[in-house]
Motif scaffolding. Structure first.
Motif, PDB file in Angstrom:
ATOM      1  N   UNK A 180      -2.179   4.270  -4.020  1.00  0.00           N
ATOM      2  CA  UNK A 180      -2.242   3.049  -4.842  1.00  0.00           C
ATOM      3  C   UNK A 180      -2.049   1.856  -3.920  1.00  0.00           C
ATOM      4  N   UNK A 181      -2.880   0.840  -4.110  1.00  0.00           N
ATOM      5  CA  UNK A 181      -2.750  -0.383  -3.330  1.00  0.00           C
ATOM      6  C   UNK A 181      -2.615  -1.561  -4.286  1.00  0.00           C
ATOM      7  N   UNK A 182      -1.633  -2.441  -4.029  1.00  0.00           N
ATOM      8  CA  UNK A 182      -1.389  -3.589  -4.906  1.00  0.00           C
ATOM      9  C   UNK A 182      -1.480  -4.884  -4.115  1.00  0.00           C
ATOM     10  N   UNK A 212       0.831  -1.198   0.000  1.00  0.00           N
ATOM     11  CA  UNK A 212       0.000   0.000   0.000  1.00  0.00           C
ATOM     12  C   UNK A 212       0.868   1.252   0.000  1.00  0.00           C
ATOM     13  N   UNK A 213       0.480   2.221  -0.808  1.00  0.00           N
ATOM     14  CA  UNK A 213       1.179   3.498  -0.849  1.00  0.00           C
ATOM     15  C   UNK A 213       0.189   4.613  -0.557  1.00  0.00           C
ATOM     16  N   UNK A 261      -6.192   1.581  -8.000  1.00  0.00           N
ATOM     17  CA  UNK A 261      -5.801   2.991  -7.976  1.00  0.00           C
ATOM     18  C   UNK A 261      -6.738   3.786  -7.070  1.00  0.00           C
ATOM     19  N   UNK A 262      -6.246   4.942  -6.590  1.00  0.00           N
ATOM     20  CA  UNK A 262      -7.018   5.825  -5.707  1.00  0.00           C
ATOM     21  C   UNK A 262      -7.541   5.098  -4.480  1.00  0.00           C
ATOM     22  N   UNK A 263      -6.732   4.171  -3.984  1.00  0.00           N
ATOM     23  CA  UNK A 263      -7.125   3.381  -2.818  1.00  0.00           C
ATOM     24  C   UNK A 263      -5.953   3.325  -1.851  1.00  0.00           C
ATOM     25  N   UNK A 264      -6.228   3.613  -0.587  1.00  0.00           N
ATOM     26  CA  UNK A 264      -5.152   3.593   0.406  1.00  0.00           C
ATOM     27  C   UNK A 264      -4.874   2.173   0.872  1.00  0.00           C
TER      28      UNK A 264
END
Length: 627
Positions: free
Chosen positions: A249-251, A243-244, A271-274
């Protein structure tokens, strides 16, 4: 304004059941929210009511529906310090916007479940100002009822979505098990995810992948600082998150895991997700596991097909090579098999003599006959003669001993027969790491199975050469010369015959001994071999007499060769000797024979010896042919 709870509660619940899909027990969430807001608008007599869902991971209020026609959707970032989030005891915001961006709304009703914000109802008052007459307590009850209805609708809607997802998973599993094509499996993974989660981004990170998968988002799985989580997923076989908050951005990294190992990693980017949505992790994990099993089956199937093809290749090659081919035919066949199986750009066959000096067979590709191959041959010969092991080099750029780095990939396999190193086969390609380890193992098997045939061909040709070659001078035997001249009379237009005799050879033997006499014979024979073509025939006629036959060569060229031999022997022999030569020539259209050709050359030789030696005499019947 006095709201009657029983009235508005019944109307809201009625809208809920009106939109319920009785057959499946599901509800269409978007339709229900719109209907709910429309009912509320009528009950409260307001201008507009908007429902904004709170996204905990994105920390945003996202507009999902409105009681009036609305274009597009909007979102509103919510600071964790805003009253809407912090003041859980406050149930209604009246004339007091709970956060920036909601100032146009007179009334905001937070919808909470277990003190956690679910969303809000943002209400615009009409010109009559009907909201002033509603008691706060009644608005709080209304917010609670709406929260329950929205939660119920969401739960039923999620059940429908879950069923759809797992139907997709079931369908995809069936498709996986009906396909043994790796590309089809990978393509189905991506298409399924795009169908279920259209807003996410996907990559397949595959290990040791050399295929070209057109149109698929595939990357090589490499260990570097940017892919630490991916490598962790690959090595541990467990899902990893990255998580960034800075980049929002969360992967998620899900291993494509089979029973025998991990074959890659599925990267899903939100995208656009904590924080990655936790509700989606289980489905992605099941899909990745199913895909991992399918990939394993496809890979095992491909491996089995490749092994069968390899065995067929080895069997076919062994059968062909055991059919008593000549050495040149054996090498050419091997070269064609290697070229077809490995797509090698250059193929070389190097033999090693008793002194371990390399010799390139003529059937090798052009590169090995050029000077720029010298550094490769020198390096490989040294390695193989010392280690006597197959050699696999993925990239010659790391080898300082190889000066010419044009060919980056190398495979070299020694040919060993009964502990005797006969030589080695080598294949090259310009691209680094072009040859796989499976190719390397197959080449070893091919060379191992062909070495016996290779050695037998060499031995057979050595024996044949011994039969047709004089053991002392290495010139051809008299019988072989006779056969070749008889064949030339049938197929050629002409031919020149030279008969030579070492002058005063008995004196050499008496003076220096027979061993020195043999050395003189070898010196003269070597001069003959150096001064004739590969198609010409140098032979030992008998004793100190030697002969040369030049097929399809005119008399004038034969004279030049014979004179050069007379001069070379006189100038270079040690102890110094001279030769006398007699020459004859035949040409199609003349009544002639091999026997007459020999007789005329012998008569010319006799005259050369009688007239002073160390000279060439052309028979008078043939001299008329000179231009």
């Amino acid at each position: 304004m006095n709201l009657h709870k029983s009235k508005w509660s019944g109307e809201l619940k009625s809208s809920f059941f009106d939109l319920l899909d009785v057959d499946n027990g599901y509800i269409r969430f978007e339709e229900y929210i719109s209907a709910l807001l429309k009912s509320l608008e009528e009950i409260l007599d307001t201008e507009t009511i908007i429902f904004m869902k709170y996204d905990e991971w994105k920390q945003e209020l996202i507009t999902e529906a409105s009681s009036t026609l609305m274009e597009g959707s909007s979102s509103l970032h919510v600071n964790p310090a805003d009253p809407l989030i912090q003041k859980t005891h406050m149930k209604v915001f009246y004339n007091e916007p709970p956060c920036p961006g909601l100032s146009e709304f007179r009334l905001v009703l937070p919808l909470r479940a277990h003190h956690q914000l679910v969303g809000i109802l943002a209400i615009k008052e009409n010109d009559q100002g009907s909201l002033d007459l509603i008691e706060f307590q009644e608005l709080e009850r209304l917010a609670g009822e709406c929260t329950n209805l929205i939660k119920a609708a969401k739960s039923l809607s999620n059940m429908g979505q879950e069923e759809k997802r797992y139907k997709q998973l079931f369908r995809v599993t069936e498709k996986f098990h009906s396909s043994m094509n790796m590309d089809a499996v990978l393509e189905e993974i991506i298409h399924t995810l795009q169908d279920v989660y259209p807003d996410f981004t996907y990559y397949l990170l595959l290990s040791h992948d050399n295929s070209s998968h057109k149109g698929l988002p595939i990357k090589g799985l490499e260990y570097d600082s940017e892919n630490t989580a991916a490598m962790q997923a690959f090595l541990t076989g467990t899902i990893q998150m990255e998580d960034s908050r800075l980049h929002r951005i969360s992967s998620l990294y899900a291993p494509l895991k089979g029973k025998q190992g991990v074959y890659g990693v599925l990267q899903v980017i939100a995208a656009n997700t904590v924080v990655f949505p936790k509700d989606e992790v289980e489905f992605i994990r099941l899909l990745a596991n199913t895909a991992g099993g399918a990939l394993e089956n496809a890979q095992l199937y491909q491996q089995s097909k490749r092994l069968v093809a390899d065995l067929q290749l080895i069997n076919e090659t062994s059968h062909k090579l055991n059919s008593n081919l000549r050495l040149s035919d054996t090498i050419l066949y091997m070269r064609n098999q290697i070229s077809k199986s490995f797509q090698a750009e250059e193929i070389g066959f190097i033999t090693l003599g008793s002194n371990q000096q390399p010799a390139v067979l003529v059937e090798s590709t052009d590169f090995f006959h050029r000077q720029d191959s010298a550094s490769y041959i020198e390096f490989l010969t040294k390695k193989i003669t010392i280690d006597r092991e197959p050699l696999y080099i993925g990239d010659t750029a790391v080898q300082e001993a190889i000066l010419n780095k044009k060919y980056r990939s190398i495979m070299a396999v020694p040919m060993i027969q009964i502990d005797s190193l006969k030589g080695y086969a080598v294949v090259l390609h310009q691209d680094p790491y072009f040859f796989t380890f499976d190719m390397f193992k197959l080449l070893q098997s091919l060379i191992h199975h062909s070495t016996l045939a290779f050695a037998n061909s060499m031995l057979r040709e050595e024996l044949e050469k011994m039969v047709i070659t004089d053991s002392l001078t290495k010139l051809f035997s008299r019988n072989f010369l006779d056969e070749k001249i008889a064949s030339s009379f049938e197929k050629d237009e002409q031919g020149t015959f030279i008969l030579m005799d070492i002058d005063d050879f008995k004196i050499v033997n008496d003076t220096y001994g027979h061993q020195v006499g043999d050395e003189v014979l070898v010196q003269v024979a070597n001069l003959i071999l150096k001064n004739i073509r590969g198609t010409d025939i140098g032979a030992r006629w008998g004793g100190e007499e030697l002969a040369v036959y030049l097929p399809d060569v005119p008399l004038s060229i034969g004279v030049a060769i014979a004179k050069r031999l007379v001069e070379k022997v006189n100038m270079t022999s040690n102890p110094k000797v001279t030769i006398s030569s007699g020459m004859s020539h035949w040409k199609k259209g003349r009544m002639d024979s091999a026997k007459s050709l020999f007789k005329r050359a012998d008569e010319a030789l006799y005259r050369a010896k009688k007239s002073g030696k160390n000279k060439l005499i052309i028979h008078e019947d043939d001299i008329v042919l000179l231009p």
